[in-house]
Design a protein around this motif. Structure first.
Motif, PDB file in Angstrom:
ATOM      1  N   GLY A 102      11.560   4.060  77.831  1.00  0.00           N
ATOM      2  CA  GLY A 102      10.287   3.387  77.621  1.00  0.00           C
ATOM      3  C   GLY A 102      10.317   2.301  76.570  1.00  0.00           C
ATOM      4  N   ARG A 103      11.432   2.104  75.900  1.00  0.00           N
ATOM      5  CA  ARG A 103      11.516   1.060  74.872  1.00  0.00           C
ATOM      6  C   ARG A 103      11.646  -0.306  75.537  1.00  0.00           C
ATOM      7  N   ARG A 104      11.041  -1.303  74.909  1.00  0.00           N
ATOM      8  CA  ARG A 104      11.148  -2.672  75.395  1.00  0.00           C
ATOM      9  C   ARG A 104      11.470  -3.597  74.228  1.00  0.00           C
ATOM     10  N   ASP A 105      11.823  -4.840  74.534  1.00  0.00           N
ATOM     11  CA  ASP A 105      11.960  -5.881  73.522  1.00  0.00           C
ATOM     12  C   ASP A 105      12.987  -5.478  72.452  1.00  0.00           C
ATOM     13  N   ILE A 106      12.690  -5.737  71.170  1.00  0.00           N
ATOM     14  CA  ILE A 106      13.677  -5.494  70.116  1.00  0.00           C
ATOM     15  C   ILE A 106      13.935  -3.998  69.905  1.00  0.00           C
ATOM     16  N   ALA A 107      12.950  -3.153  70.204  1.00  0.00           N
ATOM     17  CA  ALA A 107      13.182  -1.707  70.086  1.00  0.00           C
ATOM     18  C   ALA A 107      14.249  -1.263  71.077  1.00  0.00           C
ATOM     19  N   ALA A 108      14.216  -1.836  72.258  1.00  0.00           N
ATOM     20  CA  ALA A 108      15.223  -1.514  73.279  1.00  0.00           C
ATOM     21  C   ALA A 108      16.596  -2.039  72.863  1.00  0.00           C
ATOM     22  N   MET A 109      16.646  -3.227  72.268  1.00  0.00           N
ATOM     23  CA  MET A 109      17.923  -3.777  71.809  1.00  0.00           C
ATOM     24  C   MET A 109      18.557  -2.883  70.743  1.00  0.00           C
ATOM     25  N   GLY A 110      17.723  -2.424  69.794  1.00  0.00           N
ATOM     26  CA  GLY A 110      18.235  -1.550  68.751  1.00  0.00           C
ATOM     27  C   GLY A 110      18.772  -0.246  69.315  1.00  0.00           C
ATOM     28  N   PHE A 111      18.066   0.324  70.294  1.00  0.00           N
ATOM     29  CA  PHE A 111      18.500   1.587  70.893  1.00  0.00           C
ATOM     30  C   PHE A 111      19.781   1.391  71.707  1.00  0.00           C
ATOM     31  N   ALA A 112      19.876   0.285  72.431  1.00  0.00           N
ATOM     32  CA  ALA A 112      21.064   0.028  73.254  1.00  0.00           C
ATOM     33  C   ALA A 112      22.319  -0.141  72.403  1.00  0.00           C
ATOM     34  N   LEU A 113      22.152  -0.586  71.153  1.00  0.00           N
ATOM     35  CA  LEU A 113      23.294  -0.792  70.258  1.00  0.00           C
ATOM     36  C   LEU A 113      23.431   0.320  69.228  1.00  0.00           C
ATOM     37  N   ALA A 114      22.729   1.412  69.449  1.00  0.00           N
ATOM     38  CA  ALA A 114      22.854   2.558  68.548  1.00  0.00           C
ATOM     39  C   ALA A 114      24.062   3.399  68.956  1.00  0.00           C
ATOM     40  N   PRO A 115      24.863   3.863  68.000  1.00  0.00           N
ATOM     41  CA  PRO A 115      26.052   4.661  68.351  1.00  0.00           C
ATOM     42  C   PRO A 115      25.726   5.903  69.161  1.00  0.00           C
ATOM     43  N   GLU A 116      24.517   6.460  68.982  1.00  0.00           N
ATOM     44  CA  GLU A 116      24.175   7.695  69.692  1.00  0.00           C
ATOM     45  C   GLU A 116      23.742   7.468  71.135  1.00  0.00           C
ATOM     46  N   PHE A 117      23.552   6.220  71.554  1.00  0.00           N
ATOM     47  CA  PHE A 117      23.153   5.964  72.946  1.00  0.00           C
ATOM     48  C   PHE A 117      24.290   6.383  73.870  1.00  0.00           C
TER      49      PHE A 117
ATOM     50  N   ALA B 107      22.033  -1.321  79.483  1.00  0.00           N
ATOM     51  CA  ALA B 107      20.939  -1.215  78.520  1.00  0.00           C
ATOM     52  C   ALA B 107      20.883  -2.446  77.621  1.00  0.00           C
ATOM     53  N   PHE B 108      22.034  -2.903  77.161  1.00  0.00           N
ATOM     54  CA  PHE B 108      22.077  -4.047  76.255  1.00  0.00           C
ATOM     55  C   PHE B 108      21.611  -5.324  76.946  1.00  0.00           C
ATOM     56  N   ILE B 109      22.096  -5.577  78.157  1.00  0.00           N
ATOM     57  CA  ILE B 109      21.711  -6.795  78.876  1.00  0.00           C
ATOM     58  C   ILE B 109      20.241  -6.743  79.260  1.00  0.00           C
ATOM     59  N   HIS B 110      19.767  -5.593  79.745  1.00  0.00           N
ATOM     60  CA  HIS B 110      18.357  -5.472  80.118  1.00  0.00           C
ATOM     61  C   HIS B 110      17.464  -5.681  78.901  1.00  0.00           C
ATOM     62  N   ALA B 111      17.816  -5.064  77.779  1.00  0.00           N
ATOM     63  CA  ALA B 111      16.997  -5.177  76.568  1.00  0.00           C
ATOM     64  C   ALA B 111      16.979  -6.611  76.042  1.00  0.00           C
ATOM     65  N   THR B 112      18.123  -7.268  76.057  1.00  0.00           N
ATOM     66  CA  THR B 112      18.195  -8.647  75.563  1.00  0.00           C
ATOM     67  C   THR B 112      17.380  -9.579  76.448  1.00  0.00           C
ATOM     68  N   ALA B 113      17.495  -9.420  77.755  1.00  0.00           N
ATOM     69  CA  ALA B 113      16.710 -10.236  78.682  1.00  0.00           C
ATOM     70  C   ALA B 113      15.225  -9.984  78.483  1.00  0.00           C
ATOM     71  N   ASP B 114      14.841  -8.718  78.300  1.00  0.00           N
ATOM     72  CA  ASP B 114      13.436  -8.389  78.099  1.00  0.00           C
ATOM     73  C   ASP B 114      12.909  -9.027  76.813  1.00  0.00           C
ATOM     74  N   MET B 115      13.738  -9.040  75.757  1.00  0.00           N
ATOM     75  CA  MET B 115      13.331  -9.659  74.498  1.00  0.00           C
ATOM     76  C   MET B 115      13.116 -11.163  74.675  1.00  0.00           C
ATOM     77  N   ILE B 116      14.022 -11.822  75.389  1.00  0.00           N
ATOM     78  CA  ILE B 116      13.908 -13.269  75.592  1.00  0.00           C
ATOM     79  C   ILE B 116      12.676 -13.603  76.433  1.00  0.00           C
ATOM     80  N   ILE B 117      12.442 -12.838  77.482  1.00  0.00           N
ATOM     81  CA  ILE B 117      11.258 -13.078  78.325  1.00  0.00           C
ATOM     82  C   ILE B 117       9.977 -12.833  77.528  1.00  0.00           C
ATOM     83  N   THR B 118       9.967 -11.782  76.715  1.00  0.00           N
ATOM     84  CA  THR B 118       8.809 -11.499  75.863  1.00  0.00           C
ATOM     85  C   THR B 118       8.531 -12.665  74.923  1.00  0.00           C
ATOM     86  N   ALA B 119       9.591 -13.257  74.367  1.00  0.00           N
ATOM     87  CA  ALA B 119       9.434 -14.408  73.468  1.00  0.00           C
ATOM     88  C   ALA B 119       8.821 -15.605  74.176  1.00  0.00           C
TER      89      ALA B 119
END
Length: 247
Positions: free
Chosen positions: A110-125, A132-144
């Motif tokens: 359920g995370r989007r935007d920068i929250a999703a980017m942080g989760f995708a790059l977390a060691p525990e993911f 996850a990383f590409i989807h989150a980054t694209a979502d952040m750019i579209i949100t911007a």
């Protein structure tokens, strides 16, 4: 004696000229494609020049992320194998469809935007980190960009949001290079500098995305700045730049 000598000189000159021409032909630049414009569509009638620039920049940024996804999957095949996809291409197509249709990505919980980017790059993911990383980054750019991938006359873009998006991508690239898992290995293999060569293609592709975002932010700011200047020029021109009677 002059006849044979002149003939030999002529033949030698011809041979030398042929060698030079052959060398020039061999050193000719290798073709690397050509610029191609998109086909004109009726929707463009509702777009200003700035709208069109923003739309093209968005398209190129998303395509850049899709290229990065393919490259990351090639270097990290274990990631797509965490999913139900039957192949690397199948996994990439699922992510691409989710991005273009603005669908959430289930492993991001359920995370989007920068929250999703942080989760995708977390060691525990533990899921497919590439997706996850590409989807989150694209979502952040579209949100911007106000949640849009195409822009028309009534659409506005916040220059500061675009600038922030560029800095977010810079941060993501740094995290991608620095963070390690519990075993001390990179979260994802990307750029490489080693005894067998240098591979900086990831950095170049990310750099293009960052540059487009920064350029669009600057153009957006300039658009509003020039609009204010044009307004003042209109007032000044209306007062001082009038035609004078000549009779």
């Amino acid at each position: 004696m002059h006849g044979p000598f002149l003939s030999l000189l002529w033949m030698s000159s011809c041979a030398l000229l042929c060698a030079v021409l052959a060398g020039c032909a061999g050193n000719a630049p290798t073709p690397r494609g050509e610029v191609k414009g998109a086909a004109t569509t009726p929707a463009e009638l509702a777009q200003s020049d700035m709208n069109r620039v923003a739309t093209l920049a968005m398209h190129e940024n998303l395509e850049g992320l899709f290229r990065l996804m393919d490259k990351l999957y090639r270097r990290n095949p274990a990631e797509w194998r965490k999913t139900s996809a039957t192949s690397r291409d199948h996994a990439a197509e699922q992510v691409r469809t989710a991005i273009l249709q603005r669908q959430p990505w289930a492993p991001l919980q359920g995370r989007r935007d920068i929250a999703a980017m942080g989760f995708a790059l977390a060691p525990e993911f533990a899921g497919d980190r590439v997706a996850a990383f590409i989807h989150a980054t694209a979502d952040m750019i579209i949100t911007a960009h106000g949640g849009k991938t195409e822009f028309f006359l009534l659409d506005g873009i916040d220059a500061q949001h675009l600038y922030n998006a560029a800095r977010n991508v810079e941060s993501a690239v740094w995290l991608l290079a620095q963070r390690r898992n519990a075993q001390g290995q990179p979260l994802l293999l990307a750029d490489e500098i080693g005894p067998h060569g240098r591979n900086l293609s990831f950095e170049r592709e990310f750099g293009k995305v960052i540059a487009r975002l920064d350029l669009l932010a600057a153009l957006t700011t300039e658009k509003y700045r020039r609009a204010a200047i044009s307004y003042v020029q209109g007032i000044v021109g209306g007062t001082f730049l009038q035609f004078l009677p000549v009779r």
